[in-house]
Design a protein around this motif. Structure first.
Motif, PDB file in Angstrom:
ATOM      1  N   SER A 195       0.837  -1.196   0.000  1.00  0.00           N
ATOM      2  CA  SER A 195       0.000   0.000   0.000  1.00  0.00           C
ATOM      3  C   SER A 195       0.873   1.247   0.000  1.00  0.00           C
ATOM      4  O   SER A 195       1.952   1.266   0.563  1.00  0.00           O
ATOM      5  CB  SER A 195      -0.955   0.004   1.189  1.00  0.00           C
ATOM      6  N   GLN A 196       0.359   2.245  -0.672  1.00  0.00           N
ATOM      7  CA  GLN A 196       1.082   3.514  -0.732  1.00  0.00           C
ATOM      8  C   GLN A 196       0.780   4.308   0.518  1.00  0.00           C
ATOM      9  O   GLN A 196      -0.320   4.265   1.045  1.00  0.00           O
ATOM     10  CB  GLN A 196       0.623   4.335  -1.945  1.00  0.00           C
ATOM     11  N   SER A 197       1.763   5.043   1.004  1.00  0.00           N
ATOM     12  CA  SER A 197       1.481   5.917   2.131  1.00  0.00           C
ATOM     13  C   SER A 197       0.833   7.179   1.607  1.00  0.00           C
ATOM     14  O   SER A 197       1.161   7.649   0.525  1.00  0.00           O
ATOM     15  CB  SER A 197       2.768   6.248   2.889  1.00  0.00           C
ATOM     16  N   PRO A 198      -0.116   7.734   2.353  1.00  0.00           N
ATOM     17  CA  PRO A 198      -0.795   8.933   1.882  1.00  0.00           C
ATOM     18  C   PRO A 198       0.173  10.098   1.800  1.00  0.00           C
ATOM     19  O   PRO A 198       1.109  10.208   2.567  1.00  0.00           O
ATOM     20  CB  PRO A 198      -1.881   9.184   2.926  1.00  0.00           C
ATOM     21  N   GLN A 199      -0.063  10.958   0.830  1.00  0.00           N
ATOM     22  CA  GLN A 199       0.739  12.167   0.696  1.00  0.00           C
ATOM     23  C   GLN A 199       0.412  13.104   1.845  1.00  0.00           C
ATOM     24  O   GLN A 199      -0.667  13.032   2.428  1.00  0.00           O
ATOM     25  CB  GLN A 199       0.430  12.871  -0.629  1.00  0.00           C
ATOM     26  N   GLU A 236      -2.562  -2.210  -7.538  1.00  0.00           N
ATOM     27  CA  GLU A 236      -2.690  -3.096  -6.382  1.00  0.00           C
ATOM     28  C   GLU A 236      -3.625  -2.541  -5.319  1.00  0.00           C
ATOM     29  O   GLU A 236      -4.282  -3.282  -4.610  1.00  0.00           O
ATOM     30  CB  GLU A 236      -1.320  -3.333  -5.740  1.00  0.00           C
ATOM     31  N   SER A 237      -3.625  -1.237  -5.166  1.00  0.00           N
ATOM     32  CA  SER A 237      -4.503  -0.600  -4.202  1.00  0.00           C
ATOM     33  C   SER A 237      -5.154   0.604  -4.869  1.00  0.00           C
ATOM     34  O   SER A 237      -4.600   1.167  -5.816  1.00  0.00           O
ATOM     35  CB  SER A 237      -3.726  -0.179  -2.957  1.00  0.00           C
TER      36      SER A 237
END
Length: 117
Positions: free
Chosen positions: A2-6, A95-96
């Protein structure tokens, strides 16, 4: 993965959760101009407790913000809310989920408020 939020942007899962709740879209549509929770509840014809829960979710997701306070007809101080976005696009091709948004500008808010006066 998962990407971390900006910075300053909520997590896409938080946004999706808030948007997936019943009445959230109606609240966002109605909150193009500053409104209290009671006014939103009356406009959409939903129970005030449900309206408060959806408002809390939408504020946490960054889609709605408390714009200020005003006196109600009963003389109580109430929070006034306005949506922070005009459009949200959700991309499920990775992916997310990822989302992009068209934020409301202060200039647009002022123009809209002037039309109401």
């Amino acid at each position: 993965m998962s990407q971390s939020p900006q910075a300053g942007k909520p997590d896409p899962g938080t946004v999706l959760g808030a948007l997936g709740s019943k009445y959230s879209a109606e609240i966002l549509c109605a909150a193009g101009t500053p409104k209290s929770a009671q006014t939103l509840s009356d406009d959409i014809e939903i129970p005030i407790a449900t309206c408060y829960r959806r408002i809390e979710d939408l504020v946490e997701a960054g889609l709605l913000e408390r714009e200020g306070r005003q006196l109600s007809d009963e003389g109580r101080r109430t929070n006034i809310y306005r949506r922070t976005i005009d459009e949200v696009e959700i991309d499920f091709s990775d992916e997310s989920p990822r989302f992009s948004e068209k934020r409301r500008t202060e200039a647009k808010n002022r123009l809209q408020d002037q039309r109401l006066e």
